[in-house]
Scaffold this active site. Structure first.
Site, mmCIF file in Angstrom:
data_model
loop_
_atom_site.group_PDB
_atom_site.id
_atom_site.type_symbol
_atom_site.label_atom_id
_atom_site.label_comp_id
_atom_site.label_asym_id
_atom_site.label_seq_id
_atom_site.Cartn_x
_atom_site.Cartn_y
_atom_site.Cartn_z
ATOM 1 N N GLU A 68 -5.572 -8.233 -0.844
ATOM 2 C CA GLU A 68 -6.257 -7.948 0.437
ATOM 3 C C GLU A 68 -7.771 -7.806 0.133
ATOM 4 O O GLU A 68 -7.950 -6.926 -0.782
ATOM 5 C CB GLU A 68 -5.509 -6.787 1.143
ATOM 6 N N GLU A 126 0.770 -1.269 -0.030
ATOM 7 C CA GLU A 126 0.172 -0.101 -0.066
ATOM 8 C C GLU A 126 0.921 1.191 0.031
ATOM 9 O O GLU A 126 0.836 1.989 0.926
ATOM 10 C CB GLU A 126 -1.041 0.043 1.305
#
Length: 508
Positions: free
Chosen positions: A407, A217
């Protein structure tokens, strides 16, 4: 006939800092997340003065470092620990619990946990290497052999069951010493330290790990530069500088892998929560475009397309920020483009030109205006399976490269009774999201190569530091204070996901 490719990579995902524990064992150094106490919604937000040049001196002048940001729960601890001593062993503060230091003790339970993953039928396991296990401070000239050996053991255990390791190189794991000495990736020195680390793990594990990601991320530096890049500041210019240095570090890792191990695939990883305009009012539509550009697309554009996009350069110029571009940097970005894009997806958001008077709700370390057409999780996150399909289409149309969903999941309060956890809410969440992903693949033609739900086993929540915010198919007996037996229990969703994998999604 299945709507998923025959070689689809079904699996699950964790991160070292949220599951391993053993935070000082076998030579491991401290990482940035080892300093985080169990707080509330904003425990990663460091609202402090910009002090990079004199950072260590500043800390040395204090008996204790304590900065807090109040969250909705009234107890959000952002950063709290003793000053960093010469022996690199800060004491645990009284009445404070550091959840990442124990987590679920995967370090000593990895064989048991991987056996459970194999029982579910995992084709792959997305995990991370703790940088501070390999280079405890980041500055060592030689790696820590005990740390390298641990991951050898984990990878071998996976491969024994036919499970492919999918590895994130830096998942909120930057060695803490790099923050104290050079303010993390705000310094260009961090690029060289990451390149050294990347070469070490590529050289060691290239025959065991095919799929890699550089920074988890990477766009999370927008709201959590400390855990993302080791940058202890609220100076936006330094955060932008840190992101730029991460781009260079990632590109150099890709180039090294391509030159030395051409069969490896190295991707980038971006948090995805695209913004719907609040209305068809042109200003709201424009607000959505701007939000997506600066919160996600900038990062993926650089890493997938290999250049700094014009909209970002214009924005930086307006703010008086100049990136520290050196001769040869742009060629590095061009040559070090990622092989695929990995994403996290939990929700969509709402963009509005003026949110005054509008209700807001929590998100993945962010906040958003409430979408009245969607349900919310117990933690206030908007649940949007159709948005998942929308996101996959949007990314594939933009880059036309394979997407790996690493995710996706639901944080919920599970109840263990008589050794059982009944979680129909989680099954419902995954059924709807996997079905939406199948539509993206089968109807829309999106190339999705795999799916690894977040927290396939319960672990520490990144945004809150809690165990009670559970994501897994496997329940771990640990509470928010770190108490419990650490015993593992299969939830109802365990058997359901096993069936999904067995049938390659046909049972949906």
């Amino acid at each position: 006939m299945s709507r998923f490719p025959e070689n689809f990579l079904w699996g699950g995902a964790t991160a070292a800092n949220q599951c391993e524990g053993a935070y000082r064992e076998d030579g491991k150094g401290l990482s940035v997340t080892d300093t985080l106490t169990c707080g509330g919604l904003s425990r990663h937000t460091c609202d402090i003065p910009s002090i990079p040049e004199q950072f260590k001196k500043y800390l040395a002048s204090l008996r204790m470092v304590t900065w807090t940001k109040q969250g909705e729960d009234g107890a959000s601890v952002a950063f709290k620990m003793d000053t960093y001593p010469d022996d690199a062993s800060p004491a645990v503060l009284e009445d404070e619990y550091y959840p990442n230091r124990q987590a679920i003790d995967f370090y000593h339970h990895y064989k048991e946990d991987i056996a459970l993953f194999a029982e579910m039928g995992f084709k792959c396991y997305r995990m991370s290497i703790a940088w501070s296990r390999i280079y405890p401070t980041g500055f060592e000239s030689e790696p820590n052999e005990a740390g390298l050996k641990f991951y050898d053991n984990v990878f071998d255990e996976c491969l024994k069951y036919g499970i492919r390791p999918v590895v994130t190189m830096s998942h909120y794991e930057i060695p803490l010493e790099m923050t104290y000495r050079i303010n993390g990736f705000a310094s260009r020195k961090a690029v060289d330290l990451f390149e050294k680390y990347a070469r070490t793990i590529f050289d060691r594990y290239h025959d065991k790990v095919k799929y890699w990601m550089t920074f988890n991320e990477i766009n999370s530096s927008v709201h959590s530069g400390f855990i993302n890049a080791g940058v202890f500041t609220n100076d936006i210019a330094l955060v932008e500088q840190a992101s730029y240095h991460q781009f260079l570090a990632a590109a150099k890792a890709v180039i090294y892998a391509h030159e030395h191990y051409p069969d490896l695939k190295v991707g980038c990883m971006i948090a995805q929560s695209p913004a719907y305009p609040y209305s068809c009012k042109p200003e709201d539509v424009m607000a959505g475009l701007i939000r997506d550009n600066f919160y996600a697309d900038y990062y993926s554009d650089v890493m997938m397309r290999g250049y700094l996009p014009e909209y970002k350069l214009k924005d930086l110029k307006r703010k008086g920020i100049e990136l520290p571009v050196q001769e040869g940097d742009l060629q590095i970005l061009e040559e070090g483009k990622a092989d695929y894009i990995a994403i996290s997806y939990y929700q969509t958001q709402i963009a509005v030109a003026d949110e005054k008077g509008l209700e807001t709700t929590a998100g993945n370390m962010s906040r958003t205006v409430v979408n009245p057409h969607l349900e919310k999780s117990e933690w206030g996150w908007m649940i949007d399976p159709v948005g998942f399909r929308f996101t996959l289409n949007r990314l594939y149309n933009r880059y036309h490269k394979s997407i790996l969903v690493v995710e996706n999941g639901l944080g919920a309060k599970d109840v263990l009774e008589d050794g059982q956890v009944h979680d129909p809410y989680r099954i419902d969440y995954f059924r709807k999201h996997i079905d939406a992903m199948a539509d993206a693949i089968d109807i829309d033609g999106v190339d999705v190569m795999g799916y690894t739900p977040w927290g396939c086993i319960d672990l520490i929540s990144c945004s809150t530091g809690q165990m009670s915010k559970r994501y897994g198919f496997i329940y771990v007996d640990v509470d928010d204070a770190g108490s419990g037996t650490l015993k593992r229990y299969k939830k109802d969703s365990f058997a359901w996901y096993k069936k999904v994998i067995e049938t390659n999604g046909e049972c949906l």
